[in-house]
Design a protein around this motif. Sequence first.
Motif, mmCIF file in Angstrom:
data_model
loop_
_atom_site.group_PDB
_atom_site.id
_atom_site.type_symbol
_atom_site.label_atom_id
_atom_site.label_comp_id
_atom_site.label_asym_id
_atom_site.label_seq_id
_atom_site.Cartn_x
_atom_site.Cartn_y
_atom_site.Cartn_z
ATOM 1 N N ALA A 145 0.878 -1.142 0.035
ATOM 2 C CA ALA A 145 0.011 -0.090 0.026
ATOM 3 C C ALA A 145 0.890 1.323 0.053
ATOM 4 O O ALA A 145 0.670 2.251 -0.717
ATOM 5 N N GLY A 146 2.111 1.224 0.896
ATOM 6 C CA GLY A 146 2.787 2.391 0.823
ATOM 7 C C GLY A 146 3.507 2.685 -0.477
ATOM 8 O O GLY A 146 3.675 3.752 -0.799
ATOM 9 N N GLU A 147 3.943 1.714 -1.182
ATOM 10 C CA GLU A 147 4.595 1.582 -2.510
ATOM 11 C C GLU A 147 3.587 2.252 -3.423
ATOM 12 O O GLU A 147 4.001 3.103 -4.288
ATOM 13 N N LYS A 148 2.366 1.879 -3.439
ATOM 14 C CA LYS A 148 1.443 2.356 -4.510
ATOM 15 C C LYS A 148 0.949 3.766 -4.370
ATOM 16 O O LYS A 148 0.690 4.441 -5.280
ATOM 17 N N GLU A 149 0.961 4.284 -2.876
ATOM 18 C CA GLU A 149 0.685 5.733 -2.560
ATOM 19 C C GLU A 149 1.759 6.560 -3.023
ATOM 20 O O GLU A 149 1.374 7.650 -3.637
ATOM 21 N N GLY A 157 4.759 8.704 3.099
ATOM 22 C CA GLY A 157 4.120 7.880 4.333
ATOM 23 C C GLY A 157 5.085 7.885 5.444
ATOM 24 O O GLY A 157 5.699 8.637 5.852
ATOM 25 N N ALA A 158 4.888 6.655 6.235
ATOM 26 C CA ALA A 158 5.700 6.311 7.387
ATOM 27 C C ALA A 158 6.946 6.265 7.458
ATOM 28 O O ALA A 158 8.109 6.890 7.997
ATOM 29 N N ARG A 159 7.497 6.074 6.072
ATOM 30 C CA ARG A 159 9.110 5.960 5.749
ATOM 31 C C ARG A 159 9.480 7.500 5.695
ATOM 32 O O ARG A 159 10.514 7.664 6.341
ATOM 33 N N ALA A 160 8.787 8.279 5.226
ATOM 34 C CA ALA A 160 9.149 9.693 4.877
ATOM 35 C C ALA A 160 9.146 10.229 6.433
ATOM 36 O O ALA A 160 10.181 11.123 6.606
ATOM 37 N N GLU A 161 8.155 10.154 7.259
ATOM 38 C CA GLU A 161 8.278 10.643 8.514
ATOM 39 C C GLU A 161 9.173 10.214 9.151
ATOM 40 O O GLU A 161 10.064 11.132 10.088
ATOM 41 N N ALA A 162 9.960 8.937 9.184
ATOM 42 C CA ALA A 162 10.913 8.499 9.895
ATOM 43 C C ALA A 162 12.180 9.029 9.455
ATOM 44 O O ALA A 162 13.194 9.392 10.071
ATOM 45 N N ILE A 195 -2.601 15.698 16.227
ATOM 46 C CA ILE A 195 -1.686 14.862 15.080
ATOM 47 C C ILE A 195 -2.578 14.642 13.873
ATOM 48 O O ILE A 195 -1.966 14.910 12.592
ATOM 49 N N ALA A 196 -4.052 14.608 14.016
ATOM 50 C CA ALA A 196 -4.875 14.571 12.677
ATOM 51 C C ALA A 196 -4.991 15.924 12.119
ATOM 52 O O ALA A 196 -5.243 15.712 10.839
ATOM 53 N N THR A 197 -4.590 16.951 12.535
ATOM 54 C CA THR A 197 -4.715 18.342 12.066
ATOM 55 C C THR A 197 -3.435 18.510 10.727
ATOM 56 O O THR A 197 -3.697 19.206 9.969
ATOM 57 N N VAL A 198 -2.274 17.639 10.991
ATOM 58 C CA VAL A 198 -1.113 17.848 10.276
ATOM 59 C C VAL A 198 -0.632 16.353 9.397
ATOM 60 O O VAL A 198 0.112 16.759 8.459
ATOM 61 N N THR A 199 -1.368 15.549 9.940
ATOM 62 C CA THR A 199 -0.811 14.038 9.321
ATOM 63 C C THR A 199 -1.171 13.831 7.932
ATOM 64 O O THR A 199 -2.346 13.813 7.587
ATOM 65 N N VAL A 200 -0.568 13.393 6.850
ATOM 66 C CA VAL A 200 -0.876 12.662 5.772
ATOM 67 C C VAL A 200 -1.257 11.308 6.168
ATOM 68 O O VAL A 200 -0.240 10.625 5.910
ATOM 69 N N ASP A 201 -2.305 10.901 6.577
ATOM 70 C CA ASP A 201 -2.455 9.473 7.019
ATOM 71 C C ASP A 201 -2.796 8.677 5.985
ATOM 72 O O ASP A 201 -3.650 8.413 5.076
ATOM 73 N N SER A 202 -1.621 7.652 5.541
ATOM 74 C CA SER A 202 -1.689 6.600 4.468
ATOM 75 C C SER A 202 -2.717 5.658 4.493
ATOM 76 O O SER A 202 -3.216 5.065 3.707
ATOM 77 N N ASN A 203 -3.178 5.316 5.847
ATOM 78 C CA ASN A 203 -4.400 4.398 6.240
ATOM 79 C C ASN A 203 -5.486 4.966 5.711
ATOM 80 O O ASN A 203 -6.153 4.209 5.104
ATOM 81 N N ASP A 258 -0.433 5.481 15.301
ATOM 82 C CA ASP A 258 1.100 5.126 15.314
ATOM 83 C C ASP A 258 1.741 6.426 15.734
ATOM 84 O O ASP A 258 2.842 6.094 16.563
ATOM 85 N N LEU A 259 1.538 7.572 15.381
ATOM 86 C CA LEU A 259 2.331 8.633 15.750
ATOM 87 C C LEU A 259 1.799 9.094 17.285
ATOM 88 O O LEU A 259 2.693 9.530 17.973
ATOM 89 N N LEU A 260 0.741 8.841 17.718
ATOM 90 C CA LEU A 260 0.008 8.952 18.965
ATOM 91 C C LEU A 260 1.115 8.084 19.859
ATOM 92 O O LEU A 260 1.529 8.582 21.047
ATOM 93 N N ILE A 261 1.135 6.742 19.398
ATOM 94 C CA ILE A 261 1.837 5.810 20.394
ATOM 95 C C ILE A 261 3.287 6.239 20.718
ATOM 96 O O ILE A 261 3.699 6.151 21.735
#
Length: 273
Positions: A145-149, A157-162, A195-203, A258-261
């Motif tokens: 899913a990440g590759e497709k997005e 996605g999560a990789r870019a954030e990391a 977090i939800a005001t700024v995140t591009v949530d891939s899910n 995940d970002l909240l965690i």
Amino acid sequence: MINSITQNALRALLYEVTTEPKPGLVDPASSGPHPDMNIYTFIDSSLSLTQYLTDAVELGQNFKETDLRQMFYTLRQKGLAAEKVMFTATQSVNTHKGAIFALGIFTCAESYCQTRQTELFLTIQKMCRGLVKHDLGRNSLPQTAGEKEYAKYGYGGARAEAEQGYPIVEKIALPFLKNSTGTVQTRLLDTLMKIATVTVDSNLIKRAGNAQVIDWLHQEAAEYLNLGGYATPAGQQKLTELAQDCLEHNYSLGGCADLLIVTIFVGLERNYL
């Protein structure tokens, strides 16, 4: 004997799932848009990751090389093994795949930083340098899913954030949590919505099938906070409405969770909670 970093990582997983009511997510009162999961699935999943998180701490403590990317790729192999343990604990339900990635990085980096007196978010940047290009910059046909997005929208996605060292956590979520007031429930719900005001949530993009849904989420989350958050009746009503919208449209906010965690984890490490 579980060390304090592992303990706080496990607490972060359990704090997140027991916080309610969460739009688009599982909590004690509702499975939300995840009918194959419930609170017990998440408890089982969380506890199944104890050894992985312990291994992540030990890796950070003992890593002696200069290229921190090697520490990340060693961690990643442990994470792939942890996914199998998780799937066994949940009867093949994906509860924490994203958290295994993010929380593993934070746990390992925190351990490394405590051992060597370095800065957490800079350490994560060094660990994840070049990750998007390594994982998503290939010319092969997108599979995950990440590759497709990434191929369709250009979102890492999560990789870019990391790779960026989790700027949403460092600059937005963590300061917000630190300065928040009220009960733990109120503080965590409000932090999730911040977090939800700024995140591009891939899910969320995956569930919606389009990227425009992100603008909708940002506006809804901002309105909730402008109403005063969970400490106000208006904020509570808004959160109820948002949860209903997510249920009706089958929207999941798994990326925000995940970002909240990891925000909770760092908050616990720094005694913000």
